[in-house]
Design an enzyme around this catalytic site. Structure first.
Site: not given
Length: 699
Positions: A107, A127
């Site tokens: 990210e 995630e």
């Protein structure tokens, strides 16, 4: 806590600021790292850098956020603040990626203007596999590079994407020549010179999507996700990228992440994450592993072939020994055919299949194993056969060579006693198919030395297996607990439940398969042979169910005979009138009037059996720690990963329910030992109390 100036460094090279993250071992994105990046970005701007390169020291970029922080209030600065600062920099920023670039690390890279990667790098957003969703822009920036359908697949699977595929998908802008820091920096500076302007990914348009392709992907990931709420939420968030202003969608993503990271599933998966890492360690073990130059393998049957394929996939040369030339050629041919089939299906390139085949040497002479560093036997599960083999190998193998057995149940101490090198003998219990199943039980015999143990753990790592260390006992950790689970499933059908009832209760709880479907798949004769071997030592007062024996005596051995607990027509399992008749006859012979069970009653009996046997396994020292049992049952026996393992799940249940479960198990199984489940769960319950305290503080 290390300070930000300790973990993130800045230097200037040819007018470009080089920001290096140095937070070993994997540069996890901790609070100090986030603060350090912010501080170094400000310094780079103050120095008038024309561009900024962010890279990781050591063997990786950023392998993810510091997972230990997720169960508590997150300290500032949080990752979205860091990414916002990158986007606000006047100078363009390039992520120079090597090793792992996962989760928050990816990210962060997506928040940069450019991304270059070394050929061996892997990128991804795991995630969802931890019960959450990406929380710092992953669901919004990735679709702008790959499109919505591919982003849904990548986010919901959490799979790691190799650098060459990442380049083809647009996830990175260029490949560096190699992973050396100088090469990465040179590639990043070249990219910054070629694209000197800011390129905010959040402002880019999402590529037009084919609605049918998106719906097909959604259906596929929902099926694999088995109704888990974070999977559906990840899909919703990725879809927002196409029709919602970026800042609004980013706020929605962050809110979902903050909520999901404090839910039970996320805590369960984090428990398992840390348990997996602990299971790969032996407390106090400091010995170095032996060199693994060549692996020897005795036995080319189904299990031996699977082990061989696993070794070849890890680029380990293998000498496979069989009892005669015919068996030798058959085993080698089967392995080659499996590799060719994998290449034909696109799972391997033809060159990769050829390289693996070239690593295999097949022989019908044990003498050709003389120079192997580690030899694994995978012959028939019979103690006399194995003792004769161990005696022969002991006289052939070079000094220091390690001798391992793939036995599922037998006493490895007896095997070690047949050699002059008991310190070099241990168990390596693979699960079938050995090149697919992730679990590897490393069985520590009484005389096993630290060097042999260290070598076994190094081998597990080389194979990509999840190791769990066990002591010698009937069935070790996994098979011993599973045998108790299967035994109580048999009690249930003797008392009135049907195989379908029991299997449905197990799969509705989350097991990959029910116990009777598993038995039919693996073959009912395997457990039958074990029961016959144990018959002489069986306690006559212990409850014994004759149903599986009667099925085997009737020739119903499972799928391989087209009938076991179920009938198989075209490979599909169907309820079997023949099996039902055998079950009814066995009940009648004991005078048992069948009764019905609710699904909850069945689940509690099955899970109670697991918990009771787990408590015994821990008390006897067969397993090192509670987490090892959770890891073994998840990776080897289909226990639902998202529940964290049976012990973690039970620690979240009311004490009264757990007591009722184990009482029912004790009543159903006279003659079998009962374990102290309350004591076993105490440390996990204490961990949950701490979790609730942190959650309250966060709220």
């Amino acid at each position: 806590m290390r300070q930000d100036h300790d973990v993130v460094h800045l230097r200037v090279q040819h007018g470009f600021a080089i920001v290096t993250i140095d937070n070993p071992p994997v540069n996890a994105g901790s609070t100090a790292v986030r603060a350090g990046i912010l501080a170094r970005l400000a310094e780079a701007e103050a120095k008038g850098a024309q561009g900024i390169v962010i890279l990781g020291a050591g063997r990786t970029f950023i392998a993810g956020s510091d997972i230990s922080e997720f169960g508590a209030p997150l300290a500032a600065p949080e990752l979205p603040q860091v990414i916002a600062a990158i986007e606000d920099c006047a100078a363009p920023v390039c992520a120079a990626i090597h090793g792992a670039c996962l989760g928050g690390g990816f990210e962060l890279a997506l928040g940069c203007d450019l991304r270059v990667a070394a050929p061996g790098a892997v990128l991804g957003l795991p995630e969802v596999t931890l019960g959450m969703v990406p929380g710092a822009g992953g669901t919004q920036r990735l679709p702008r590079l790959t499109g919505v359908a591919k982003a849904i697949e990548l986010v919901c699977s959490g799979r790691r994407v190799k650098a060459d595929e990442a380049l083809s998908l647009g996830m990175i802008d260029a490949l560096a020549e190699d992973s050396a820091p100088e090469a990465l920096i040179a590639a990043a500076i070249a990219a910054l010179r070629a694209y000197p302007d800011k390129r905010l990914l959040r402002d880019a348009a999402v590529p037009a999507a084919d609605p049918a392709a998106v719906e097909a992907t959604v259906g596929s990931v929902l099926k694999r996700g088995k109704g888990r709420p974070n999977v559906a939420e990840a899909i919703r968030l990725v879809r927002l990228s196409a029709d919602t202003p970026a800042l609004d969608a980013l706020r929605a993503e962050r809110a979902s992440f903050q909520d999901l990271r404090l839910q039970e599933e996320a805590f369960a998966l984090r428990h398992l994450f840390f348990a997996e890492r602990a299971a790969a360690r032996i407390e106090g073990l400091e010995a170095r592993s032996a060199t693994l130059g060549r692996i020897g393998l005795v036995g080319g049957g189904t299990m031996g072939q699977g082990i061989c394929r696993a070794m070849l996939a890890a680029s380990l040369p293998v000498t496979l020994a069989e009892r005669n030339a015919e068996a030798r050629d058959a085993a080698a041919s089967a392995i080659a055919s499996a590799l060719d089939a994998a290449a034909g299906k696109g799972r391997l390139t033809p060159d990769a299949a050829a390289r693996r085949k070239a690593l295999l040497t097949a022989t019908d002479s044990l003498d050709e194993l003389a120079e192997c560093d580690l030899v694994i036997e995978a012959v028939f599960e019979d103690m006399d056969v194995k003792l004769d083999l161990f005696t022969a190998l002991d006289g052939i193998l070079k000094p220091g060579a390690i001798l391992a057995t793939n036995t599922s149940y037998l006493d490895i101490d007896r095997m070690a006693s047949a050699t002059s090198r008991p310190q070099d003998v241990l168990g390596l219990h693979f699960f079938s198919p050995a090149d697919v199943m992730p679990l590897l039980e490393v069985v520590r015999a009484g005389a096993t030395g630290e060097r042999a143990l260290a070598t076994a753990l190094a081998l597990a790592k080389a194979l990509g297996k999840q190791p769990v260390v066990a002591r010698v006992a009937e069935g070790f950790i996994g098979n011993r607990i599973y045998a108790a689970y299967r035994r109580h499933a048999e009690y249930l059908i003797e008392e009135g439940a049907s195989p379908t009832d029991v299997d449905k209760a197990a799969t509705d709880f989350g097991f990959a398969m029910g116990p009777f479907a598993v038995g039919d798949m693996s073959g009912l004769d395997i457990a039958w042979h074990m029961r016959k071997r144990q018959a002489a030592s069986r306690d006559p007062a212990a409850r014994y169910v004759e149903i599986p024996d009667r099925l085997c005596e009737a020739g119903r051995l499972g799928r391989k005979t087209a009938g076991g607990y179920y009938d198989y027509d075209g490979g599909r399992a169907q309820p079997s009138p023949a099996a039902e008749a055998i079950i009814a006859e066995a009940r009648a012979a004991k005078g048992i009037a069948p009764r019905s069970f609710t699904e909850g009653e069945i689940q509690d009996r099955l899970l109670g059996a697991i918990l009771n046997e787990a408590a015994l396994v821990l008390a006897e020292g067969v397993a090192q720690r509670p987490g090892d049992i959770d890891v073994a049952l998840v990776h080897g026996y289909g226990f639902p990963r998202w529940r964290g393992g049976p012990l973690w799940w039970a620690s979240g249940q009311p004490q009264a329910r757990v007591t009722a479960m184990t009482d029912a198990v004790a009543q159903a199984a006279p003659g079998f030992a009962t374990g102290d489940v309350t004591a076993m769960l105490a440390p996990l319950r204490a961990e949950r109390v701490e979790i609730e305290t942190r959650k309250t503080a966060h709220a």
